[in-house]
Design a protein around this motif. Structure first.
Motif, PDB file in Angstrom:
ATOM      1  N   ASP A   1       0.371  -0.609   0.073  1.00  0.00           N
ATOM      2  CA  ASP A   1       0.201  -0.022   0.359  1.00  0.00           C
ATOM      3  C   ASP A   1       1.066   1.302  -0.137  1.00  0.00           C
ATOM      4  O   ASP A   1       0.425   2.248  -0.591  1.00  0.00           O
ATOM      5  CB  ASP A   1      -1.167  -0.100   1.378  1.00  0.00           C
ATOM      6  CG  ASP A   1      -2.106  -1.129   1.062  1.00  0.00           C
ATOM      7  OD1 ASP A   1      -2.172  -1.569  -0.240  1.00  0.00           O
ATOM      8  OD2 ASP A   1      -2.685  -0.941   2.206  1.00  0.00           O
ATOM      9  N   SER A   2       1.945   1.017   0.629  1.00  0.00           N
ATOM     10  CA  SER A   2       3.287   2.920   0.783  1.00  0.00           C
ATOM     11  C   SER A   2       3.321   2.588  -0.392  1.00  0.00           C
ATOM     12  O   SER A   2       3.935   4.099  -1.096  1.00  0.00           O
ATOM     13  CB  SER A   2       4.099   2.369   1.805  1.00  0.00           C
ATOM     14  OG  SER A   2       4.721   0.994   1.486  1.00  0.00           O
TER      15      SER A   2
ATOM     16  N   GLN B   1       0.160   4.737  -2.113  1.00  0.00           N
ATOM     17  CA  GLN B   1       0.695   5.867  -1.937  1.00  0.00           C
ATOM     18  C   GLN B   1       1.693   7.058  -2.284  1.00  0.00           C
ATOM     19  O   GLN B   1       1.580   8.000  -2.332  1.00  0.00           O
ATOM     20  CB  GLN B   1       0.087   5.749   0.480  1.00  0.00           C
ATOM     21  CG  GLN B   1       1.049   6.937   0.397  1.00  0.00           C
ATOM     22  CD  GLN B   1      -0.465   7.790   0.351  1.00  0.00           C
ATOM     23  OE1 GLN B   1      -2.458   7.147   0.003  1.00  0.00           O
ATOM     24  NE2 GLN B   1      -0.424   8.861  -0.040  1.00  0.00           N
ATOM     25  N   ARG B   2       2.641   6.683  -2.568  1.00  0.00           N
ATOM     26  CA  ARG B   2       4.101   7.147  -2.795  1.00  0.00           C
ATOM     27  C   ARG B   2       3.540   7.662  -4.054  1.00  0.00           C
ATOM     28  O   ARG B   2       4.072   8.616  -4.601  1.00  0.00           O
ATOM     29  CB  ARG B   2       5.723   6.070  -2.476  1.00  0.00           C
ATOM     30  CG  ARG B   2       6.303   7.157  -3.669  1.00  0.00           C
ATOM     31  CD  ARG B   2       7.428   6.220  -3.863  1.00  0.00           C
ATOM     32  NE  ARG B   2       8.913   6.509  -4.328  1.00  0.00           N
ATOM     33  CZ  ARG B   2       9.499   6.247  -5.165  1.00  0.00           C
ATOM     34  NH1 ARG B   2       9.624   4.646  -4.889  1.00  0.00           N
ATOM     35  NH2 ARG B   2      10.774   6.445  -6.196  1.00  0.00           N
TER      36      ARG B   2
END
Length: 119
Positions: free
Chosen positions: A50-51, A54-55
């Motif tokens: 997920d990160s 998000q990035r």
């Protein structure tokens, strides 16, 4: 009367070119970097976190793309872009895209803009 106006305009001294404008051009690659990182993970068969998404979705490049597309009345949703990034044709082009980005990052964007303004 019109002839006098045209002749007087033709006799005016030519405008002297002023100093060249000061330019500072930079290529922002945060969106491309995020997409290529996701593609590298996919190629390595690593899970995309997920990160990672998000990035990508918080990058300046993505936000500008979204604003532009919506400003032109086009639909633009994160899920659609996620499908695009996860597409097999894009994954197949990862190496070429990485090389192209490297060339953009090492190009002299300010010199290119200066040449364009000369016209």
């Amino acid at each position: 009367m019109l002839l006098e106006l045209v002749l007087s305009a033709a006799l005016l001294p030519a405008a002297k070119p002023g100093p060249a404008p000061v330019l500072s051009v930079r290529v922002v690659t945060d969106e491309a970097d995020a997409v290529l990182a996701i593609l590298a993970k996919r190629e390595a068969k690593d899970p995309v976190a997920d990160s990672d998404w998000q990035r990508l979705f918080s990058s300046d490049g993505y936000r500008r793309l979204e604003k532009r597309e919506k400003g032109m009345g086009r639909p633009f949703e994160e899920e659609d872009f996620r499908r695009f990034v996860l597409s097999e044709p894009l994954l197949a082009r990862r190496a070429a895209l990485t090389e192209t980005l490297h060339r953009w990052e090492t190009a002299d964007a300010t010199a290119a803009a200066s040449r364009a303004l000369a016209y």
